[in-house]
Scaffold this motif. Structure first.
Motif, PDB file in Angstrom:
ATOM      1  N   LEU A 163      11.492  10.922   6.588  1.00 21.04           N
ATOM      2  CA  LEU A 163      10.461  11.440   7.738  1.00 21.04           C
ATOM      3  C   LEU A 163       9.379  11.142   6.886  1.00 21.04           C
ATOM      4  O   LEU A 163       8.886  11.547   6.197  1.00 21.04           O
TER       5      LEU A 163
ATOM      6  N   GLY B  26       4.706  10.188   7.782  1.00 22.51           N
ATOM      7  CA  GLY B  26       4.275  11.063   9.066  1.00 22.51           C
ATOM      8  C   GLY B  26       4.343  10.754  10.215  1.00 22.51           C
ATOM      9  O   GLY B  26       3.469  11.287  10.615  1.00 22.51           O
TER      10      GLY B  26
ATOM     11  N   ASN C 144       5.480   6.728  13.910  1.00 25.58           N
ATOM     12  CA  ASN C 144       6.395   5.384  14.647  1.00 25.58           C
ATOM     13  C   ASN C 144       7.633   5.652  14.918  1.00 25.58           C
ATOM     14  O   ASN C 144       8.336   5.231  15.212  1.00 25.58           O
TER      15      ASN C 144
ATOM     16  N   ILE D 212      -4.582   1.947   9.419  1.00 24.59           N
ATOM     17  CA  ILE D 212      -3.372   2.048  10.029  1.00 24.59           C
ATOM     18  C   ILE D 212      -2.331   3.550   9.412  1.00 24.59           C
ATOM     19  O   ILE D 212      -2.446   3.751   8.261  1.00 24.59           O
ATOM     20  N   PRO D 213      -2.111   4.579  10.478  1.00 20.70           N
ATOM     21  CA  PRO D 213      -1.457   5.659  10.018  1.00 20.70           C
ATOM     22  C   PRO D 213      -0.097   5.656   9.567  1.00 20.70           C
ATOM     23  O   PRO D 213      -0.273   4.890   9.202  1.00 20.70           O
TER      24      PRO D 213
ATOM     25  N   THR E  47       2.358   6.463   5.828  1.00 15.36           N
ATOM     26  CA  THR E  47       2.890   6.771   4.867  1.00 15.36           C
ATOM     27  C   THR E  47       2.556   5.551   4.212  1.00 15.36           C
ATOM     28  O   THR E  47       3.372   4.509   4.817  1.00 15.36           O
TER      29      THR E  47
ATOM     30  N   GLY F 118       5.160   5.041   1.948  1.00 15.05           N
ATOM     31  CA  GLY F 118       6.965   4.772   2.464  1.00 15.05           C
ATOM     32  C   GLY F 118       7.101   3.670   2.734  1.00 15.05           C
ATOM     33  O   GLY F 118       8.548   3.105   2.782  1.00 15.05           O
TER      34      GLY F 118
ATOM     35  N   VAL G  76       8.992  -0.660   5.704  1.00 17.25           N
ATOM     36  CA  VAL G  76       9.946  -0.398   6.855  1.00 17.25           C
ATOM     37  C   VAL G  76       9.882  -1.804   7.960  1.00 17.25           C
ATOM     38  O   VAL G  76      10.799  -2.305   8.528  1.00 17.25           O
TER      39      VAL G  76
ATOM     40  N   ARG H   7     -10.719  -0.824  15.891  1.00 20.18           N
ATOM     41  CA  ARG H   7      -9.299   0.461  16.230  1.00 20.18           C
ATOM     42  C   ARG H   7      -9.550   1.387  17.374  1.00 20.18           C
ATOM     43  O   ARG H   7      -8.776   1.691  17.867  1.00 20.18           O
TER      44      ARG H   7
ATOM     45  N   ALA I 251       2.600   7.214  19.769  1.00 23.09           N
ATOM     46  CA  ALA I 251       2.711   6.234  18.244  1.00 23.09           C
ATOM     47  C   ALA I 251       2.488   5.007  18.378  1.00 23.09           C
ATOM     48  O   ALA I 251       2.721   4.025  17.138  1.00 23.09           O
TER      49      ALA I 251
ATOM     50  N   GLN J 245      10.659   4.002  16.571  1.00 23.60           N
ATOM     51  CA  GLN J 245      12.079   4.197  16.186  1.00 23.60           C
ATOM     52  C   GLN J 245      12.352   5.401  17.400  1.00 23.60           C
ATOM     53  O   GLN J 245      11.514   6.982  17.446  1.00 23.60           O
TER      54      GLN J 245
HETATM   55  C1  FAD Z   1      -2.577   5.035  17.067  1.00 19.90           C
HETATM   56  C2  FAD Z   1      -1.525   4.988  16.058  1.00 19.90           C
HETATM   57  C3  FAD Z   1      -1.942   3.011  15.583  1.00 19.90           C
HETATM   58  C4  FAD Z   1      -0.991   1.904  15.011  1.00 19.90           C
HETATM   59  N1  FAD Z   1      -1.412   1.055  14.227  1.00 19.90           N
HETATM   60  C5  FAD Z   1      -0.409   0.032  13.611  1.00 19.90           C
HETATM   61  C6  FAD Z   1      -0.966  -0.887  13.131  1.00 19.90           C
HETATM   62  O1  FAD Z   1      -1.882  -1.502  13.444  1.00 19.90           O
HETATM   63  N2  FAD Z   1      -0.448  -2.178  12.937  1.00 19.90           N
HETATM   64  C7  FAD Z   1       1.137  -1.556  12.648  1.00 19.90           C
HETATM   65  O2  FAD Z   1       2.334  -2.044  11.847  1.00 19.90           O
HETATM   66  N3  FAD Z   1       1.274  -0.006  12.675  1.00 19.90           N
HETATM   67  C8  FAD Z   1       1.229   0.766  13.322  1.00 19.90           C
HETATM   68  N4  FAD Z   1       1.280   1.982  14.023  1.00 19.90           N
HETATM   69  C9  FAD Z   1       2.684   2.573  13.313  1.00 19.90           C
HETATM   70  C10 FAD Z   1       2.289   3.420  12.239  1.00 19.90           C
HETATM   71  O3  FAD Z   1       1.311   3.343  11.706  1.00 19.90           O
HETATM   72  C11 FAD Z   1       3.341   2.231  11.466  1.00 19.90           C
HETATM   73  O4  FAD Z   1       4.771   1.741  11.577  1.00 19.90           O
HETATM   74  C12 FAD Z   1       3.412   2.925   9.742  1.00 19.90           C
HETATM   75  O5  FAD Z   1       3.926   2.486   8.452  1.00 19.90           O
HETATM   76  C13 FAD Z   1       4.111   4.423   9.640  1.00 19.90           C
HETATM   77  O6  FAD Z   1       4.451   5.989   9.022  1.00 19.90           O
HETATM   78  P1  FAD Z   1       4.843   6.998   9.234  1.00 19.90           P
HETATM   79  O7  FAD Z   1       4.793   7.016   7.827  1.00 19.90           O
HETATM   80  O8  FAD Z   1       4.771   7.675  10.169  1.00 19.90           O
HETATM   81  O9  FAD Z   1       6.581   6.739   9.716  1.00 19.90           O
HETATM   82  P2  FAD Z   1       7.243   7.707  10.660  1.00 19.90           P
HETATM   83  O10 FAD Z   1       6.973   7.348  12.114  1.00 19.90           O
HETATM   84  O11 FAD Z   1       7.683   9.156   9.465  1.00 19.90           O
HETATM   85  O12 FAD Z   1       8.277   7.021  10.112  1.00 19.90           O
HETATM   86  C14 FAD Z   1       8.798   6.041  10.790  1.00 19.90           C
HETATM   87  C15 FAD Z   1      10.329   4.846   9.992  1.00 19.90           C
HETATM   88  O13 FAD Z   1      10.381   4.592   8.614  1.00 19.90           O
HETATM   89  C16 FAD Z   1      11.583   5.514   8.151  1.00 19.90           C
HETATM   90  N5  FAD Z   1      11.100   5.741   6.777  1.00 19.90           N
HETATM   91  C17 FAD Z   1       9.724   6.541   7.025  1.00 19.90           C
HETATM   92  N6  FAD Z   1      10.008   6.988   5.382  1.00 19.90           N
HETATM   93  C18 FAD Z   1      10.701   5.779   4.895  1.00 19.90           C
HETATM   94  C19 FAD Z   1      11.135   5.805   3.403  1.00 19.90           C
HETATM   95  N7  FAD Z   1      10.235   6.526   2.545  1.00 19.90           N
HETATM   96  N8  FAD Z   1      11.867   5.264   2.512  1.00 19.90           N
HETATM   97  C20 FAD Z   1      12.680   4.542   3.784  1.00 19.90           C
HETATM   98  N9  FAD Z   1      12.244   4.799   5.335  1.00 19.90           N
HETATM   99  C21 FAD Z   1      11.066   5.568   5.676  1.00 19.90           C
HETATM  100  C22 FAD Z   1      11.817   6.704   9.118  1.00 19.90           C
HETATM  101  O14 FAD Z   1      13.261   6.804   8.511  1.00 19.90           O
HETATM  102  C23 FAD Z   1      11.731   5.503  10.028  1.00 19.90           C
HETATM  103  O15 FAD Z   1      12.554   5.220  10.962  1.00 19.90           O
HETATM  104  C24 FAD Z   1       0.123   2.979  14.373  1.00 19.90           C
HETATM  105  C25 FAD Z   1       0.686   4.158  14.678  1.00 19.90           C
HETATM  106  C26 FAD Z   1      -0.671   4.752  15.490  1.00 19.90           C
HETATM  107  C27 FAD Z   1      -0.158   6.189  15.946  1.00 19.90           C
END
Ligand code: FAD
Length: 359
Positions: A66, A68, A71, A132-133, A135, A137, A141, A240, A253, A354
């Motif tokens: 996990l 942030g 997604n 874009i919210p 991490t 890492g 993906v 945005r 998400a 996901q």
């Molecule tokens: C308001 C909002 C706006 C957004 N706008 C955009 C946008 O403009 N463009 C866009 O592309 N996305 C956007 N997103 C989606 C999201 O922000 C991205 O996909 C982001 O990269 C997810 O990061 P996270 O750390 O929250 O991942 P998580 O939601 O925690 O995980 C997402 C997936 O990645 C995997 N994962 C997480 N960390 C790792 C790691 N270190 N190694 C391997 N796998 C890992 C998890 O297992 C899961 O399958 C938006 C989301 C929100 C809520």
């Protein structure tokens, strides 16, 4: 059974003393939805990641990584295994001989913090991905993208911890097999890879990418001629803000569905039926169509709600949790949209978010 669970719990806590049990996942996701993780552990160092993987392997329990939580849609039943939240910190800026800068970012850093720092240092490459919210890492993906840019445009190398070999390995950008919202990390061949660090190549002398319709319109409406990196970041953050709800108030998400990519033949049928539909030609045989337009103009979903789930009034592609929505309600709402789009247009759309755990 009770005996078995507590024996397993004891063994896991011996291997990972800082792990917690039965931790609700909803507060760790931007949807604010999800049942408990049977085990929950925060990795603050790369070695923590190694220990967590070893523990899950030894005890034969499923592992979920996990970031942030921006997604994911976590099942109401939670995750029956070990959830490892990545909080590994560290950013290293390396000046290159050609005056460009290589920045190595640990997986737990916030993506938008890296963007803000790059702009402060006057480095080009990630500015269109402002706001874009999530991490660092997780960014590779789904090859995060927005406003005419994608992570792959600046990504140099990814460091992963391979669960199979239990070694840290490096992957070139080519080896990551990036496409629109796709990478090796979403495929079977990449399922053993956990991203621990990402290197980006940023330019000291770059060019602004402002062709994207919303940016272009903003610049002409405000008669902006002399653009700077920080101005572009602020413009993108403003655009945005109009499209996405405030994460502090509403659960979401972001965009729930990917834009469908159609073969020319299929596209021609669609455009004949909906001639005013915008589209983007990827190559001679493939065309990307904006699912937001289909949801808005064909399915009329803007602002539609069912219980505590809804299609955001300003952008129907963004599904929201307006109160106490369950994961099942969100999933059912999303499936209804998928069926609706299929019925009205004949095309199949897919979730970008996901689904985690059993539904
Ligand atoms: C308001 C909002 C706006 C957004 N706008 C955009 C946008 O403009 N463009 C866009 O592309 N996305 C956007 N997103 C989606 C999201 O922000 C991205 O996909 C982001 O990269 C997810 O990061 P996270 O750390 O929250 O991942 P998580 O939601 O925690 O995980 C997402 C997936 O990645 C995997 N994962 C997480 N960390 C790792 C790691 N270190 N190694 C391997 N796998 C890992 C998890 O297992 C899961 O399958 C938006 C989301 C929100 C809520």
């Amino acid at each position: 059974m009770v005996h078995y669970i507590s024996a397993m719990q004891d063994r896991l806590l011996q291997l990972l003393p800082e792990a917690k049990t039965n931790v609700p996942l909803a507060p760790y996701t931007t949807f604010h939805i999800g049942g408990p993780a049977r085990y929950f552990f925060i990795a603050r160092q790369k070695e923590d990641l190694v220990h967590a993987v070893e523990a899950a392997k030894k005890l034969h329990i499923p592992l979920f990584i996990l970031g942030g939580g921006s997604n994911v849609l976590v099942s109401d039943k939670g995750f029956n295994g070990l959830v490892v939240k990545i909080e590994i910190q560290g950013i290293d800026w390396k000046q290159q001989k050609d005056e460009n800068v290589r920045v190595c970012v640990c997986a737990g850093e916030q993506w938008d913090h890296v963007v803000a720092l790059s702009i402060e240092k006057n480095l080009f490459g990630v500015e269109n991905l402002s706001g874009i919210p999530g991490t660092m890492g997780a960014a590779p993906v789904q090859n995060i993208g927005a406003y005419g840019a994608e992570l792959k445009d600046t990504l140099d190398e990814v460091e992963v911890f391979n669960k199979k070999t239990t070694q840290f390995e490096k992957l070139s950008a080519d080896a990551c097999k990036f496409h629109y919202r796709e990478s090796i990390f979403k495929k079977k061949e990449g399922e053993s890879l956990i991203i621990s660090e990402v290197s980006l190549l940023l330019k000291t002398n770059g060019q602004f990418r402002v062709q994207y319709k919303d940016i272009d319109r903003y610049l002409s409406d405000h008669q902006i001629k002399n653009l700077s990196l920080s101005m572009l970041r602020n413009i993108i953050l403003e655009i945005r803000q109009r499209k996405f709800p405030d994460l502090r108030e509403v659960g979401t998400a972001g965009s729930f569905f990917k834009n469908p990519i159609l073969r020319k033949k299929e596209f021609q049928k669609l455009i004949a039926k909906f001639p005013e539909m915008p589209f983007y030609e990827l190559d001679q045989d493939r065309v990307k169509v904006p699912v937001a337009w289909i949801l808005d103009r064909i399915c009329r979903l803007k602002g539609k709600t069912k219980g505590s789930v809804g299609a955001y009034e300003r952008q129907p592609l963004v599904l929201i949790n307006t109160g106490n929505a369950t994961a099942n309600e969100v999933k059912e709402f999303a499936y209804e949209i998928i069926r609706n789009v299929k019925e009205k247009t004949g095309i199949s759309i897919e979730s970008e978010v996901q689904l985690v755990g059993k539904f």
